[in-house]
Design a protein around this motif. Structure first.
Motif, mmCIF file in Angstrom:
data_model
loop_
_atom_site.group_PDB
_atom_site.id
_atom_site.type_symbol
_atom_site.label_atom_id
_atom_site.label_comp_id
_atom_site.label_asym_id
_atom_site.label_seq_id
_atom_site.Cartn_x
_atom_site.Cartn_y
_atom_site.Cartn_z
ATOM 1 N N UNK A 244 1.097 -1.258 -0.174
ATOM 2 C CA UNK A 244 0.293 -0.194 0.337
ATOM 3 C C UNK A 244 0.858 1.663 0.088
ATOM 4 N N UNK A 245 0.442 2.474 -1.208
ATOM 5 C CA UNK A 245 1.067 3.082 -0.796
ATOM 6 C C UNK A 245 0.221 4.852 -1.183
ATOM 7 N N UNK A 246 0.617 5.676 -0.364
ATOM 8 C CA UNK A 246 -0.485 6.435 -0.798
ATOM 9 C C UNK A 246 0.425 7.775 -1.287
ATOM 10 N N UNK A 247 0.163 9.111 -1.991
ATOM 11 C CA UNK A 247 0.954 10.034 -1.878
ATOM 12 C C UNK A 247 -0.192 11.690 -1.588
ATOM 13 N N UNK A 248 0.763 12.487 -0.890
ATOM 14 C CA UNK A 248 -0.469 13.434 -0.731
ATOM 15 C C UNK A 248 0.352 14.317 -1.491
ATOM 16 N N UNK A 249 -0.379 15.295 -2.564
ATOM 17 C CA UNK A 249 0.348 16.346 -3.300
ATOM 18 C C UNK A 249 -0.189 17.943 -3.414
ATOM 19 N N UNK A 250 0.115 18.525 -3.266
ATOM 20 C CA UNK A 250 -0.613 19.752 -3.301
ATOM 21 C C UNK A 250 0.064 20.083 -4.457
ATOM 22 N N UNK A 251 -1.431 20.469 -5.078
ATOM 23 C CA UNK A 251 -1.352 21.517 -6.816
ATOM 24 C C UNK A 251 -1.829 22.573 -7.026
ATOM 25 N N UNK A 252 -1.399 23.357 -7.685
ATOM 26 C CA UNK A 252 -1.705 25.178 -8.360
ATOM 27 C C UNK A 252 -1.705 26.012 -9.702
ATOM 28 N N UNK A 253 -2.259 25.140 -10.443
ATOM 29 C CA UNK A 253 -2.979 25.410 -11.783
ATOM 30 C C UNK A 253 -2.552 27.398 -11.472
ATOM 31 N N UNK A 254 -1.580 27.535 -12.763
ATOM 32 C CA UNK A 254 -1.351 28.979 -13.019
ATOM 33 C C UNK A 254 -2.375 28.643 -15.006
ATOM 34 N N UNK A 255 -3.900 30.240 -14.781
ATOM 35 C CA UNK A 255 -4.406 30.036 -15.853
ATOM 36 C C UNK A 255 -4.194 31.958 -16.956
ATOM 37 N N UNK B 29 4.439 14.317 -17.033
ATOM 38 C CA UNK B 29 3.572 13.428 -17.472
ATOM 39 C C UNK B 29 1.981 14.047 -16.890
ATOM 40 N N UNK B 30 2.004 13.730 -15.179
ATOM 41 C CA UNK B 30 1.222 14.137 -14.851
ATOM 42 C C UNK B 30 0.576 15.615 -14.959
ATOM 43 N N UNK B 31 1.308 16.595 -14.922
ATOM 44 C CA UNK B 31 1.406 18.217 -14.897
ATOM 45 C C UNK B 31 0.392 17.998 -16.144
ATOM 46 N N UNK C 3 -2.321 27.317 -18.409
ATOM 47 C CA UNK C 3 -1.049 27.530 -18.785
ATOM 48 C C UNK C 3 -0.127 26.599 -18.373
ATOM 49 N N UNK C 4 -0.403 26.115 -16.991
ATOM 50 C CA UNK C 4 0.702 25.576 -16.124
ATOM 51 C C UNK C 4 0.406 24.887 -15.057
ATOM 52 N N UNK C 5 0.600 23.257 -14.496
ATOM 53 C CA UNK C 5 0.374 23.217 -13.223
ATOM 54 C C UNK C 5 1.803 22.867 -12.470
ATOM 55 N N UNK C 6 1.862 24.056 -11.949
ATOM 56 C CA UNK C 6 2.444 23.763 -10.101
ATOM 57 C C UNK C 6 2.538 23.035 -9.314
ATOM 58 N N UNK C 7 3.352 21.895 -8.837
ATOM 59 C CA UNK C 7 3.171 21.571 -7.752
ATOM 60 C C UNK C 7 3.783 21.648 -6.191
ATOM 61 N N UNK C 8 2.882 22.594 -5.265
ATOM 62 C CA UNK C 8 3.398 22.915 -4.446
ATOM 63 C C UNK C 8 3.583 21.951 -2.975
ATOM 64 N N UNK C 9 3.625 21.037 -3.280
ATOM 65 C CA UNK C 9 4.294 19.880 -2.256
ATOM 66 C C UNK C 9 3.983 18.355 -3.068
ATOM 67 N N UNK C 10 4.677 17.587 -2.536
ATOM 68 C CA UNK C 10 4.715 16.050 -3.472
ATOM 69 C C UNK C 10 5.689 14.951 -2.227
ATOM 70 N N UNK C 11 4.265 14.738 -1.795
ATOM 71 C CA UNK C 11 5.128 13.632 -0.735
ATOM 72 C C UNK C 11 4.246 12.534 -1.155
ATOM 73 N N UNK C 12 5.583 11.238 -1.487
ATOM 74 C CA UNK C 12 4.936 9.364 -1.451
ATOM 75 C C UNK C 12 5.150 8.763 0.341
ATOM 76 N N UNK C 13 4.849 7.917 0.491
ATOM 77 C CA UNK C 13 5.057 6.804 1.413
ATOM 78 C C UNK C 13 4.137 5.454 1.446
#
Length: 203
Positions: free
Chosen positions: A101-112, A152-154, A193-203
């Motif tokens: 079992x793995x999970x991700x905690x990801x923060x995403x900010x969209x630039x429009x 690719x995710x972005x 226009x862009x996808x910015x990752x503000x946090x990217x934690x995988x456990x």
């Protein structure tokens, strides 16, 4: 007496010549006026047709897309105006790893592209978050830890973020079946226009 009688007879050709000259001038003037009117009418008609075609092109992109240019070219940002960001609440999702079992905690900010579109997105936020969660839940930890996987995710998030608003952005073209040619797809403008990752934690 004969000299007096001859005078009116001599004036007759002069009067006839002046009448012909007047008739010719009037005819030429009428031709110029008719030609100018026809040219003006044709130019006005062409301008109206061009304006109608532009209106039809805008109408085909849905309610949300109608306010944005259909071309794929990014509009130039005015100097001194910072970009508009839409920060999404952090995503916490179980990943698709089968071994453990793995999970991700990801923060995403969209630039429009503009504040108006950022306001429009708020009304579609539940559908936007659902689409992004579906993308994340099909990823493995190995895919997300790799730089290419994040890029690719972005790209996928950029497409999915506008889909609920009726804007369909095509992904990579698949190879056609043998004997079939690739179809040329018309590029669609994406306000994200862009996808910015503000946090990217995988456990």
């Amino acid at each position: 007496m004969s000299a007096a009688a001859a005078a009116p007879a001599g004036d007759a050709p002069a009067k006839k010549g002046s009448k012909k000259l007047i008739i010719i001038l009037v005819a030429v003037l009428l031709l110029v006026l008719i030609g100018g009117g026809a040219a003006f009418f044709l130019m006005k008609k062409k301008a109206a047709e061009d304006g109608g075609e532009e209106g039809d092109a805008d109408a085909g992109h849905g309610k949300a897309a109608a306010a944005h240019a259909p071309a794929a070219k990014k509009p130039e940002r005015k100097p001194g105006h910072p970009p508009t960001y839409v920060a999404l609440d952090p995503f916490v999702v179980n990943l698709a790893d089968r071994e453990q079992e793995r999970y991700a905690q990801i923060g995403i900010t969209l630039e429009v592209d503009e504040p108006k579109f950022a306001d429009e997105m708020k009304g579609y936020m539940p559908a936007i978050r659902n689409g992004i969660l579906m993308i994340l839940s099909h990823k493995t930890a190995a895919e997300l830890l790799d730089r290419e996987g994040k890029e690719k995710l972005a790209e996928e998030v950029m497409r999915e973020a506008v889909r609920p608003m009726g804007i369909e952005i095509d992904g990579e073209e698949e190879d056609p079946a043998p004997g079939k040619k690739k179809r040329k797809k018309v590029p669609v403008y994406n306000p994200v226009q862009h996808v910015h990752f503000s946090s990217f934690i995988i456990q």
